[in-house]
Design a protein around this motif. Structure first.
Motif, PDB file in Angstrom:
ATOM      1  N   UNK A 204     -13.140  -2.308  -7.266  1.00 40.96           N
ATOM      2  CA  UNK A 204     -14.203  -3.318  -7.387  1.00 40.96           C
ATOM      3  C   UNK A 204     -15.401  -2.987  -6.507  1.00 40.96           C
ATOM      4  N   UNK A 205     -15.315  -1.831  -5.803  1.00 40.37           N
ATOM      5  CA  UNK A 205     -16.394  -1.354  -4.926  1.00 40.37           C
ATOM      6  C   UNK A 205     -16.742  -2.362  -3.831  1.00 40.37           C
ATOM      7  N   UNK A 206     -15.713  -2.990  -3.269  1.00 35.42           N
ATOM      8  CA  UNK A 206     -15.911  -3.946  -2.174  1.00 35.42           C
ATOM      9  C   UNK A 206     -16.161  -3.168  -0.882  1.00 35.42           C
ATOM     10  N   UNK A 207     -17.230  -3.520  -0.193  1.00 34.33           N
ATOM     11  CA  UNK A 207     -17.545  -2.858   1.070  1.00 34.33           C
ATOM     12  C   UNK A 207     -16.466  -3.171   2.109  1.00 34.33           C
ATOM     13  N   UNK A 208     -16.018  -2.140   2.807  1.00 31.79           N
ATOM     14  CA  UNK A 208     -15.006  -2.336   3.826  1.00 31.79           C
ATOM     15  C   UNK A 208     -13.619  -2.565   3.245  1.00 31.79           C
ATOM     16  N   UNK A 209     -13.358  -1.998   2.065  1.00 29.48           N
ATOM     17  CA  UNK A 209     -12.084  -2.216   1.383  1.00 29.48           C
ATOM     18  C   UNK A 209     -10.888  -1.799   2.240  1.00 29.48           C
ATOM     19  N   UNK A 210     -10.996  -0.657   2.926  1.00 28.39           N
ATOM     20  CA  UNK A 210      -9.881  -0.181   3.746  1.00 28.39           C
ATOM     21  C   UNK A 210      -9.580  -1.134   4.904  1.00 28.39           C
ATOM     22  N   UNK A 211     -10.641  -1.567   5.599  1.00 24.81           N
ATOM     23  CA  UNK A 211     -10.457  -2.483   6.730  1.00 24.81           C
ATOM     24  C   UNK A 211      -9.903  -3.818   6.268  1.00 24.81           C
ATOM     25  N   UNK A 212     -10.482  -4.354   5.194  1.00 22.95           N
ATOM     26  CA  UNK A 212     -10.012  -5.638   4.658  1.00 22.95           C
ATOM     27  C   UNK A 212      -8.550  -5.528   4.239  1.00 22.95           C
ATOM     28  N   UNK A 213      -8.212  -4.406   3.614  1.00 30.87           N
ATOM     29  CA  UNK A 213      -6.842  -4.200   3.163  1.00 30.87           C
ATOM     30  C   UNK A 213      -5.862  -4.134   4.316  1.00 30.87           C
ATOM     31  N   UNK A 214      -6.226  -3.437   5.392  1.00 27.85           N
ATOM     32  CA  UNK A 214      -5.348  -3.333   6.564  1.00 27.85           C
ATOM     33  C   UNK A 214      -5.124  -4.709   7.194  1.00 27.85           C
ATOM     34  N   UNK A 215      -6.213  -5.474   7.359  1.00 24.04           N
ATOM     35  CA  UNK A 215      -6.104  -6.798   7.976  1.00 24.04           C
ATOM     36  C   UNK A 215      -5.273  -7.733   7.104  1.00 24.04           C
ATOM     37  N   UNK A 216      -5.552  -7.750   5.790  1.00 22.00           N
ATOM     38  CA  UNK A 216      -4.820  -8.635   4.873  1.00 22.00           C
ATOM     39  C   UNK A 216      -3.336  -8.275   4.823  1.00 22.00           C
ATOM     40  N   UNK A 217      -3.042  -6.981   4.778  1.00 21.86           N
ATOM     41  CA  UNK A 217      -1.649  -6.534   4.725  1.00 21.86           C
ATOM     42  C   UNK A 217      -0.917  -6.907   6.013  1.00 21.86           C
ATOM     43  N   UNK A 218      -1.603  -6.785   7.134  1.00 19.07           N
ATOM     44  CA  UNK A 218      -1.005  -7.165   8.420  1.00 19.07           C
ATOM     45  C   UNK A 218      -0.647  -8.647   8.432  1.00 19.07           C
ATOM     46  N   UNK A 219      -1.533  -9.487   7.906  1.00 21.51           N
ATOM     47  CA  UNK A 219      -1.283 -10.934   7.855  1.00 21.51           C
ATOM     48  C   UNK A 219      -0.115 -11.246   6.914  1.00 21.51           C
ATOM     49  N   UNK A 220      -0.106 -10.574   5.744  1.00 20.63           N
ATOM     50  CA  UNK A 220       0.976 -10.787   4.780  1.00 20.63           C
ATOM     51  C   UNK A 220       2.321 -10.378   5.392  1.00 20.63           C
ATOM     52  N   UNK A 221       2.296  -9.400   6.289  1.00 23.14           N
ATOM     53  CA  UNK A 221       3.516  -8.905   6.899  1.00 23.14           C
ATOM     54  C   UNK A 221       4.142  -9.855   7.910  1.00 23.14           C
ATOM     55  N   UNK A 222       3.393 -10.890   8.332  1.00 19.74           N
ATOM     56  CA  UNK A 222       3.936 -11.838   9.321  1.00 19.74           C
ATOM     57  C   UNK A 222       5.127 -12.610   8.760  1.00 19.74           C
ATOM     58  N   UNK A 223       4.983 -13.316   7.605  1.00 17.15           N
ATOM     59  CA  UNK A 223       6.148 -14.034   7.072  1.00 17.15           C
ATOM     60  C   UNK A 223       7.248 -13.097   6.567  1.00 17.15           C
ATOM     61  N   UNK A 224       6.909 -11.842   6.307  1.00 17.99           N
ATOM     62  CA  UNK A 224       7.908 -10.875   5.838  1.00 17.99           C
ATOM     63  C   UNK A 224       8.721 -10.304   6.995  1.00 17.99           C
ATOM     64  N   UNK A 225       8.284 -10.590   8.227  1.00 18.07           N
ATOM     65  CA  UNK A 225       9.000 -10.107   9.395  1.00 18.07           C
ATOM     66  C   UNK A 225       8.669  -8.677   9.776  1.00 18.07           C
ATOM     67  N   UNK A 226       7.635  -8.116   9.168  1.00 17.10           N
ATOM     68  CA  UNK A 226       7.232  -6.741   9.474  1.00 17.10           C
ATOM     69  C   UNK A 226       6.202  -6.718  10.603  1.00 17.10           C
ATOM     70  N   UNK A 227       5.269  -7.654  10.561  1.00 20.33           N
ATOM     71  CA  UNK A 227       4.234  -7.739  11.592  1.00 20.33           C
ATOM     72  C   UNK A 227       4.722  -8.600  12.750  1.00 20.33           C
ATOM     73  N   UNK A 228       4.737  -8.022  13.931  1.00 22.87           N
ATOM     74  CA  UNK A 228       5.198  -8.731  15.130  1.00 22.87           C
ATOM     75  C   UNK A 228       3.986  -9.198  15.937  1.00 22.87           C
ATOM     76  N   UNK A 229       3.753 -10.506  15.951  1.00 26.90           N
ATOM     77  CA  UNK A 229       2.587 -11.063  16.640  1.00 26.90           C
ATOM     78  C   UNK A 229       2.943 -11.641  18.001  1.00 26.90           C
ATOM     79  N   UNK A 230       4.165 -11.430  18.446  1.00 29.30           N
ATOM     80  CA  UNK A 230       4.585 -11.998  19.733  1.00 29.30           C
ATOM     81  C   UNK A 230       3.763 -11.441  20.891  1.00 29.30           C
ATOM     82  N   UNK A 231       3.244 -10.207  20.722  1.00 30.33           N
ATOM     83  CA  UNK A 231       2.467  -9.585  21.786  1.00 30.33           C
ATOM     84  C   UNK A 231       1.122 -10.235  22.011  1.00 30.33           C
TER      85      UNK A 231
END
Length: 456
Positions: A204-231
């Motif tokens: 879709x030629x969204x500017x900052x697609x890689x950064x947005x994707x990394x941030x969104x995936x990190x957030x999605x990973x919280x309820x999945x138990x992959x992203x550890x936000x305790x730190x």
């Protein structure tokens, strides 16, 4: 600002340049998180705080220097591919090469690159090496980076059929790569989600697609138990100056003969990658219309880039180089160094989000690496596949990088095979191939390296 950056002369204004600078930052800010994966504790072993500090400060200061000294819309940061190679050098050595020694090798390569730039030997190298091999190097690194992303996310894994001794080849056995466990592995599932998400944003030629994707995936990973936000609990958002790698490079160890290949690869890849990025971006920005003026700017940009290599190593990161993502800012109207200054300031401000670097899981950065591979492999179209003299060396260059886990092996095979094929072609046919004398020198050096130092 108008007088300093010559805004009117370049047909732009402050607002346009600032927007362009923000756009460039958005498209390349993924390196803030990806670099900690390659160079951090899980990779080369540098403390996370040290990697993040070196990445933000190095990218920020050198990018600002590019804008003020050269007045060109080029941003710089630790280069993809070379940071992966840095990690591979440290991990594959079994402890023989420390990250401090590897930083020393990067520093030396920067000094060599600076000398090559000042003496204009770089122009000789660019003429000597065939375009097909230059393109193949980019493609090979792209596959190398993509393969790292696939492996680190467990999206692919090794299936050992009949293998009891994985350190040797067992007759009748086979080692095949298979897809990861999509059903039971949250890491694999999150990687797939991130890969599809980033791919959609890119299409879709969204500017900052890689950064947005990394941030969104990190957030999605919280309820999945992959992203550890305790730190993040109780974490300080003010810049931390402990566990830094500033000035910890080991020049003594880097000067050891065994690191000759490493210094060579850092220098060689940086040379061609930088030239292509600078010329391509400058051309797209319309800065090469006046050939003489354009070449002067490219020469000055090369100097800044060379300074960035050694400066980055001193700060504690792998090779800082010009980023092709700078074209995103150019597409938004960026034409002067004000674009670079804006991007550089944003990198410096990113120092205040350091705690996030330790939260992003590899399953969130792996998709970005795979997408970077897609972008880099596009150079395959520049290879003359109909001419076997060019096709064979290019093929070896490309496949040996991901298959042997070594960028150096790919470059070496490409150089030597081209000289051999070209030499026999000149002996037995009337269609003479011009092989630059420097190619013969490089081929001899490469052969000597493998004969006397072996394949490890």
């Amino acid at each position: 600002m108008d007088r300093f950056f010559k805004l009117k002369e370049h047909g732009t204004n402050v607002r346009t340049e600032i927007i362009a600078g923000i756009t460039t930052f958005m498209t390349m800010a993924y390196i803030l998180f990806v670099n900690t994966i390659f160079l951090g504790p899980g990779g080369a072993g540098i403390p996370v705080e040290g990697v993040f500090f070196a990445t933000t400060i190095g990218a920020g200061l050198i990018t600002i220097l590019m804008g003020l000294f050269v007045n060109i819309p080029i941003a710089l940061a630790p280069g993809m591919g070379l940071n992966a190679y840095f990690m591979t050098v440290v991990l594959s050595s079994g402890g023989a090469i420390t990250w401090q020694a590897a930083l020393g090798a990067v520093f030396i390569s920067g000094i060599i690159f600076l000398i090559l730039t000042v003496t204009k030997v770089r122009q000789l190298l660019l003429v000597a090496v065939p375009q097909s091999i230059k393109a193949a190097i980019t493609v090979g690194i792209g596959l190398f980076v993509a393969s790292l992303g696939l492996k680190m996310s467990n999206l692919i894994g090794a299936n050992l059929s009949g293998v009891t001794d994985t350190s040797a080849t067992v007759p009748g056995s086979s080692i095949n790569f298979t897809l990861g466990d999509f059903v039971h592995s949250p890491d694999v599932q999150l990687t797939l989600i991130g890969l599809i998400l980033i791919a959609i944003l890119m299409s879709l030629r969204v500017k900052g697609a890689l950064l947005i994707g990394i941030i969104a995936t990190t957030i999605i990973g919280i309820p999945m138990g992959v992203t550890n936000v305790s730190g993040l609990s109780g974490a300080s958002w003010l810049p931390a100056f402990d566990n830094l790698a500033v000035g910890k490079l080991d020049l003594g160890a880097a000067l050891h003969l065994g690191l000759f290949e490493i210094v060579f690869v850092f220098t060689f890849v940086e040379l061609f990658d930088t030239f292509g990025t600078l010329v391509g971006t400058a051309t797209r920005a319309g800065l090469m219309k006046n050939k003489e003026e354009g070449e002067k700017k490219i020469g000055k940009a090369m100097l800044v880039d060379a300074v960035g290599v050694s400066a980055g190593a001193f700060l504690g990161t792998s090779t800082i180089t010009s980023y092709v993502e700078s074209t995103a800012g150019v597409a938004e109207g960026g034409r002067t160094g004000l674009t670079s200054v804006t991007t550089g300031i944003l990198f410096l401000l990113a120092l205040f989000i350091a705690p996030l670097a330790g939260v992003v899981p590899s399953a969130a950065t792996a998709p970005a690496l795979i997408i970077v591979g897609v972008l880099m492999i596009g150079q395959v179209k520049s290879i003359e596949w109909d001419d076997f003299l060019h096709a064979f060396p290019a093929f070896l260059t490309i496949v040996l990088m991901p298959f042997t886990g070594s960028i150096a092996n790919g470059i070496a095979a490409g150089l030597v095979s081209y000289v051999i094929l070209g030499g026999f072609n000149n002996l037995f046919t009337k269609n003479k191939v011009k092989i630059h004398w420097l190619m013969w020198v490089l081929a001899v050096l490469v052969l000597a390296r493998y004969i006397f130092l072996g394949t490890e």
